[in-house]
Design a protein around this motif. Sequence first.
Motif, PDB file in Angstrom:
ATOM      1  N   ARG A 156      70.439  -6.883  30.291  1.00  0.00           N
ATOM      2  CA  ARG A 156      71.679  -7.642  30.227  1.00  0.00           C
ATOM      3  C   ARG A 156      71.843  -8.386  28.905  1.00  0.00           C
ATOM      4  O   ARG A 156      72.799  -9.128  28.721  1.00  0.00           O
ATOM      5  CB  ARG A 156      71.745  -8.641  31.392  1.00  0.00           C
ATOM      6  CG  ARG A 156      71.923  -7.981  32.757  1.00  0.00           C
ATOM      7  CD  ARG A 156      71.748  -9.005  33.878  1.00  0.00           C
ATOM      8  NE  ARG A 156      72.005  -8.410  35.185  1.00  0.00           N
ATOM      9  CZ  ARG A 156      73.115  -8.574  35.891  1.00  0.00           C
ATOM     10  NH1 ARG A 156      74.082  -9.333  35.398  1.00  0.00           N
ATOM     11  NH2 ARG A 156      73.263  -8.013  37.057  1.00  0.00           N
ATOM     12  N   ARG A 321      70.087 -20.433  32.201  1.00  0.00           N
ATOM     13  CA  ARG A 321      71.185 -19.707  32.843  1.00  0.00           C
ATOM     14  C   ARG A 321      70.712 -19.150  34.167  1.00  0.00           C
ATOM     15  O   ARG A 321      69.777 -18.360  34.226  1.00  0.00           O
ATOM     16  CB  ARG A 321      71.647 -18.582  31.924  1.00  0.00           C
ATOM     17  CG  ARG A 321      72.606 -17.582  32.537  1.00  0.00           C
ATOM     18  CD  ARG A 321      73.981 -18.169  32.774  1.00  0.00           C
ATOM     19  NE  ARG A 321      74.955 -17.121  33.035  1.00  0.00           N
ATOM     20  CZ  ARG A 321      76.150 -17.315  33.558  1.00  0.00           C
ATOM     21  NH1 ARG A 321      76.536 -18.541  33.871  1.00  0.00           N
ATOM     22  NH2 ARG A 321      76.983 -16.326  33.759  1.00  0.00           N
ATOM     23  N   GLU A 323      71.700 -16.808  36.984  1.00  0.00           N
ATOM     24  CA  GLU A 323      72.695 -15.756  37.168  1.00  0.00           C
ATOM     25  C   GLU A 323      72.561 -15.022  38.488  1.00  0.00           C
ATOM     26  O   GLU A 323      73.484 -14.370  38.944  1.00  0.00           O
ATOM     27  CB  GLU A 323      72.605 -14.756  36.012  1.00  0.00           C
ATOM     28  CG  GLU A 323      73.727 -13.734  36.025  1.00  0.00           C
ATOM     29  CD  GLU A 323      73.957 -13.080  34.681  1.00  0.00           C
ATOM     30  OE1 GLU A 323      74.867 -12.246  34.579  1.00  0.00           O
ATOM     31  OE2 GLU A 323      73.235 -13.405  33.731  1.00  0.00           O
ATOM     32  N   SER A 327      76.087 -15.075  44.777  1.00  0.00           N
ATOM     33  CA  SER A 327      77.304 -14.444  44.262  1.00  0.00           C
ATOM     34  C   SER A 327      78.533 -15.334  44.389  1.00  0.00           C
ATOM     35  O   SER A 327      79.507 -15.166  43.652  1.00  0.00           O
ATOM     36  CB  SER A 327      77.547 -13.113  44.983  1.00  0.00           C
ATOM     37  OG  SER A 327      77.644 -13.305  46.385  1.00  0.00           O
ATOM     38  N   TYR A 330      80.529 -17.129  41.431  1.00  0.00           N
ATOM     39  CA  TYR A 330      81.538 -16.485  40.604  1.00  0.00           C
ATOM     40  C   TYR A 330      82.911 -16.474  41.272  1.00  0.00           C
ATOM     41  O   TYR A 330      83.834 -15.863  40.747  1.00  0.00           O
ATOM     42  CB  TYR A 330      81.080 -15.066  40.281  1.00  0.00           C
ATOM     43  CG  TYR A 330      79.715 -15.040  39.651  1.00  0.00           C
ATOM     44  CD1 TYR A 330      79.514 -15.543  38.363  1.00  0.00           C
ATOM     45  CD2 TYR A 330      78.615 -14.563  40.342  1.00  0.00           C
ATOM     46  CE1 TYR A 330      78.253 -15.557  37.785  1.00  0.00           C
ATOM     47  CE2 TYR A 330      77.345 -14.564  39.764  1.00  0.00           C
ATOM     48  CZ  TYR A 330      77.178 -15.060  38.492  1.00  0.00           C
ATOM     49  OH  TYR A 330      75.932 -15.081  37.922  1.00  0.00           O
ATOM     50  N   VAL A 336      85.204 -17.077  34.833  1.00  0.00           N
ATOM     51  CA  VAL A 336      83.774 -16.913  35.038  1.00  0.00           C
ATOM     52  C   VAL A 336      83.114 -16.616  33.699  1.00  0.00           C
ATOM     53  O   VAL A 336      83.579 -15.757  32.950  1.00  0.00           O
ATOM     54  CB  VAL A 336      83.495 -15.769  36.037  1.00  0.00           C
ATOM     55  CG1 VAL A 336      82.005 -15.503  36.146  1.00  0.00           C
ATOM     56  CG2 VAL A 336      84.083 -16.107  37.407  1.00  0.00           C
ATOM     57  N   LYS A 338      80.444 -15.058  31.206  1.00  0.00           N
ATOM     58  CA  LYS A 338      79.661 -13.825  31.187  1.00  0.00           C
ATOM     59  C   LYS A 338      78.773 -13.803  29.950  1.00  0.00           C
ATOM     60  O   LYS A 338      79.215 -14.099  28.844  1.00  0.00           O
ATOM     61  CB  LYS A 338      80.591 -12.610  31.191  1.00  0.00           C
ATOM     62  CG  LYS A 338      81.406 -12.470  32.475  1.00  0.00           C
ATOM     63  CD  LYS A 338      82.260 -11.207  32.450  1.00  0.00           C
ATOM     64  CE  LYS A 338      83.062 -11.068  33.747  1.00  0.00           C
ATOM     65  NZ  LYS A 338      83.903  -9.842  33.744  1.00  0.00           N
ATOM     66  N   VAL A 339      77.520 -13.434  30.181  1.00  0.00           N
ATOM     67  CA  VAL A 339      76.572 -13.340  29.080  1.00  0.00           C
ATOM     68  C   VAL A 339      76.882 -12.100  28.246  1.00  0.00           C
ATOM     69  O   VAL A 339      77.039 -11.000  28.778  1.00  0.00           O
ATOM     70  CB  VAL A 339      75.127 -13.268  29.609  1.00  0.00           C
ATOM     71  CG1 VAL A 339      74.145 -13.050  28.462  1.00  0.00           C
ATOM     72  CG2 VAL A 339      74.781 -14.540  30.364  1.00  0.00           C
ATOM     73  N   GLU A 340      76.963 -12.304  26.946  1.00  0.00           N
ATOM     74  CA  GLU A 340      77.178 -11.205  26.016  1.00  0.00           C
ATOM     75  C   GLU A 340      76.125 -11.287  24.915  1.00  0.00           C
ATOM     76  O   GLU A 340      76.048 -12.281  24.202  1.00  0.00           O
ATOM     77  CB  GLU A 340      78.590 -11.280  25.409  1.00  0.00           C
ATOM     78  CG  GLU A 340      79.709 -11.182  26.436  1.00  0.00           C
ATOM     79  CD  GLU A 340      81.079 -11.349  25.805  1.00  0.00           C
ATOM     80  OE1 GLU A 340      81.133 -11.538  24.558  1.00  0.00           O
ATOM     81  OE2 GLU A 340      82.077 -11.300  26.535  1.00  0.00           O
ATOM     82  N   LEU A 344      76.317 -17.163  25.731  1.00  0.00           N
ATOM     83  CA  LEU A 344      77.563 -17.509  26.395  1.00  0.00           C
ATOM     84  C   LEU A 344      78.540 -18.036  25.354  1.00  0.00           C
ATOM     85  O   LEU A 344      78.157 -18.845  24.493  1.00  0.00           O
ATOM     86  CB  LEU A 344      77.341 -18.578  27.465  1.00  0.00           C
ATOM     87  CG  LEU A 344      76.664 -18.132  28.765  1.00  0.00           C
ATOM     88  CD1 LEU A 344      76.384 -19.340  29.650  1.00  0.00           C
ATOM     89  CD2 LEU A 344      77.505 -17.114  29.512  1.00  0.00           C
TER      90      LEU A 344
END
Length: 409
Positions: A156, A321, A323, A327, A330, A336, A338-340, A344
Amino acid sequence: MKITDIRTYLMQVGPRPGLPGQTSAGAAGEADFRGSRNWLFVKVETDEGIYGIGECSGWPRVVEAAVKDYRAILIGEDPRDIDRIWSRMFVSSMGHGTLGTVGGGALTGIEMALWDIKGKALNQPIWNLLGGRFRDRIKVYGHAKTPDRARELLERGYQGVKVGFTGAVDLDKVASIRDTIGADVDLMVDAHGPSWMTTKDAILVGRALEPLDLLFLEDPVAPENLDALERIRDAIDVPLAAGERVSNIWGIRQYIERDLVDVIQPDTGRAGGITQTRKMAAMAEAHYITVAPHSGSLGPIAEFAALHVMATIPNALMLERVEFDWSGRYEVVTPVLKVEDGHLPVPDAPGLGVELVEEEIEKYPSNRNVGDMPADDGRAYEPGTLTECVYFQTRLRRRARLRLAKSSQ
């Protein structure tokens, strides 16, 4: 502008109704909170139709009562006077004793909401009101109990992984995760209790972890045992981190002034608020200490607050974080995060940049906020001692438990 009302939103956190897998090993892959985890959000309303939201941690069911008690002195105040209002709340509660995490959680959520109001009123994100950004994205780390979970984090985009003992001492698990993630990914260990280690055991564990090149070792002993933390600092060659349980600058003061840690970890749901957290960061900066806010028990609103603070301080290290806990996290806010690429993004919308989804929160009414003893006797506690409910323990079978298998052969 005047404050007209303060509303609270208390919710139970756990697996969604009907979903299997209430433990990390279950089909849903969600954490088991033993029915104890709550999130508390607040909304501060004004006579101009602008409102702000915040989050309070530190025993949310009890914190809610504190928030409602503060309401009596806040109605009619100008929400833009953030520091003066914080001081009024702080002073008004001192007659009950030194402010702890319950009071800190209440002040935090309300103060966070005031910042949200100011940002919306000025059409600016909070980070811009705090002096602007050093960075527009924040590096995060995740939690792994197994090599498979660590591998999933890497897939991820995470470049930091933390392993928690939660009372147990499993050095070989840490070593196996280090082997999985390789040398270029940061590895952290959280040795928190219960049961807490004695000082000598924490030193032995720290020395065993030295070859694994940790970014930091977190909470090796009970949080009030600062003299023990000093002994550990002087005895091992591993950076130390602590501070998630403090509720204001006076709570973090000794960690910083005595140079007990290399990383402070204020919890942005109970550290006293956005201003208090930035003051902690400034105190740490003067001692060449970095900041990695705690997020292990928080909901999604406080995470937004952490991003705004970390964007504006020079000594930001990394953000915890969570994650895979539940659920529902979210569905109770929008947008929401999202990790990229292991980061963040820092929000650009006015205020915090997040809103509550109240109809979703209402689906999960609170019914309990006190955890119980863990079911894994022999891991968090020495075998046969679970029902004793002790706060700290000496680890028995030291050769087996406090040494890496590969180093003891």
